[in-house]
Scaffold this motif. Structure first.
Motif, PDB file in Angstrom:
ATOM      1  N   MET A  40      11.475  18.923  21.446  1.00 44.70           N
ATOM      2  CA  MET A  40      11.301  19.736  20.261  1.00 44.70           C
ATOM      3  C   MET A  40      12.619  19.928  19.515  1.00 44.70           C
ATOM      4  O   MET A  40      12.629  19.963  18.297  1.00 44.70           O
ATOM      5  CB  MET A  40      10.700  21.080  20.638  1.00 44.70           C
ATOM      6  N   LEU A  41      13.712  20.073  20.247  1.00 48.25           N
ATOM      7  CA  LEU A  41      14.997  20.307  19.584  1.00 48.25           C
ATOM      8  C   LEU A  41      15.373  19.180  18.627  1.00 48.25           C
ATOM      9  O   LEU A  41      16.009  19.426  17.602  1.00 48.25           O
ATOM     10  CB  LEU A  41      16.103  20.524  20.609  1.00 48.25           C
ATOM     11  N   ASN A  42      14.969  17.956  18.949  1.00 48.38           N
ATOM     12  CA  ASN A  42      15.269  16.847  18.042  1.00 48.38           C
ATOM     13  C   ASN A  42      14.639  17.070  16.674  1.00 48.38           C
ATOM     14  O   ASN A  42      15.235  16.735  15.652  1.00 48.38           O
ATOM     15  CB  ASN A  42      14.778  15.518  18.625  1.00 48.38           C
ATOM     16  N   ARG A  43      13.442  17.657  16.646  1.00 46.06           N
ATOM     17  CA  ARG A  43      12.745  17.916  15.385  1.00 46.06           C
ATOM     18  C   ARG A  43      13.358  19.090  14.623  1.00 46.06           C
ATOM     19  O   ARG A  43      13.064  19.283  13.451  1.00 46.06           O
ATOM     20  CB  ARG A  43      11.267  18.176  15.665  1.00 46.06           C
ATOM     21  N   LEU A  44      14.199  19.861  15.278  1.00 43.89           N
ATOM     22  CA  LEU A  44      14.759  21.068  14.663  1.00 43.89           C
ATOM     23  C   LEU A  44      16.181  20.902  14.148  1.00 43.89           C
ATOM     24  O   LEU A  44      16.717  21.814  13.523  1.00 43.89           O
ATOM     25  CB  LEU A  44      14.718  22.227  15.670  1.00 43.89           C
ATOM     26  N   ARG A  45      16.805  19.764  14.413  1.00 44.59           N
ATOM     27  CA  ARG A  45      18.204  19.590  14.000  1.00 44.59           C
ATOM     28  C   ARG A  45      18.424  19.842  12.520  1.00 44.59           C
ATOM     29  O   ARG A  45      19.365  20.521  12.126  1.00 44.59           O
ATOM     30  CB  ARG A  45      18.713  18.201  14.393  1.00 44.59           C
ATOM     31  N   ALA A  46      17.532  19.303  11.669  1.00 43.14           N
ATOM     32  CA  ALA A  46      17.696  19.502  10.221  1.00 43.14           C
ATOM     33  C   ALA A  46      17.533  20.974   9.852  1.00 43.14           C
ATOM     34  O   ALA A  46      18.247  21.486   8.974  1.00 43.14           O
ATOM     35  CB  ALA A  46      16.690  18.651   9.448  1.00 43.14           C
ATOM     36  N   VAL A  47      16.625  21.667  10.519  1.00 43.37           N
ATOM     37  CA  VAL A  47      16.424  23.089  10.248  1.00 43.37           C
ATOM     38  C   VAL A  47      17.697  23.863  10.588  1.00 43.37           C
ATOM     39  O   VAL A  47      18.197  24.651   9.780  1.00 43.37           O
ATOM     40  CB  VAL A  47      15.215  23.638  11.036  1.00 43.37           C
ATOM     41  N   PHE A  48      18.237  23.621  11.781  1.00 41.93           N
ATOM     42  CA  PHE A  48      19.461  24.322  12.185  1.00 41.93           C
ATOM     43  C   PHE A  48      20.628  23.965  11.268  1.00 41.93           C
ATOM     44  O   PHE A  48      21.429  24.831  10.916  1.00 41.93           O
ATOM     45  CB  PHE A  48      19.821  24.025  13.641  1.00 41.93           C
ATOM     46  N   SER A  49      20.717  22.716  10.873  1.00 37.37           N
ATOM     47  CA  SER A  49      21.788  22.300   9.967  1.00 37.37           C
ATOM     48  C   SER A  49      21.709  23.068   8.652  1.00 37.37           C
ATOM     49  O   SER A  49      22.725  23.573   8.151  1.00 37.37           O
ATOM     50  CB  SER A  49      21.698  20.795   9.709  1.00 37.37           C
TER      51      SER A  49
END
Length: 148
Positions: A1-10
């Protein structure tokens, strides 16, 4: 799941959004071996921060952020954005005070992207306050992992 969230966190970080990851993702990051399918964020409940949070979601390509404005986001304890990624944005959370959670937050990194996570103490407090069977199971697992 974290891979899908990288852009969100960025996007959250580039816009200086004050947030901490809580809920299932935070529990997993602190050692609970289970799956979760949504991201729970506790944000600082100010108009400026809510606006930055919504802008970050739009920049990350989450179009459901266009359906809410900052005042509406702040008027609710939780707003669910069900896009290609489900994000539950909370302005308050039983068992947690944002200011304290922000001061104690952990910075974690995945795929070179830093993000802010509630510390173990705060994850335990919020899980206890929620009191659901799943949350209490997470508390038991986290407490077992803490023992030497």
């Amino acid at each position: 799941m974290l891979n899908r969230l990288r852009a969100v966190f960025s996007c959250l970080n580039s816009l200086d959004v004050r947030y901490v990851v809580i809920g299932g993702v935070a529990a997993v990051l602190h050692g609970v071996p289970r799956s979760t399918f949504d991201l729970d964020l506790l944000i600082e409940a100010t108009p400026e921060n809510a606006e930055r949070q919504l802008k970050a979601q739009r920049q990350a390509g989450l179009g459901t952020a266009d359906l809410v404005d900052a005042s509406r986001l702040l008027a609710h304890e939780i707003t669910v954005f069900n896009d290609r990624i489900r994000i539950d944005v909370m302005t308050s959370k039983p068992g947690l005070d944002f200011k304290d959670a922000w001061e104690r937050r952990d910075t974690m990194v995945h795929g070179g992207q830093p993000f802010f996570v509630a510390c173990l103490q705060d994850v335990l407090a919020s899980k206890r306050a929620a009191g659901r069977p799943q949350d209490l199971d997470d508390v038991r697992v986290l407490e077992l992992r803490r023992r030497p």
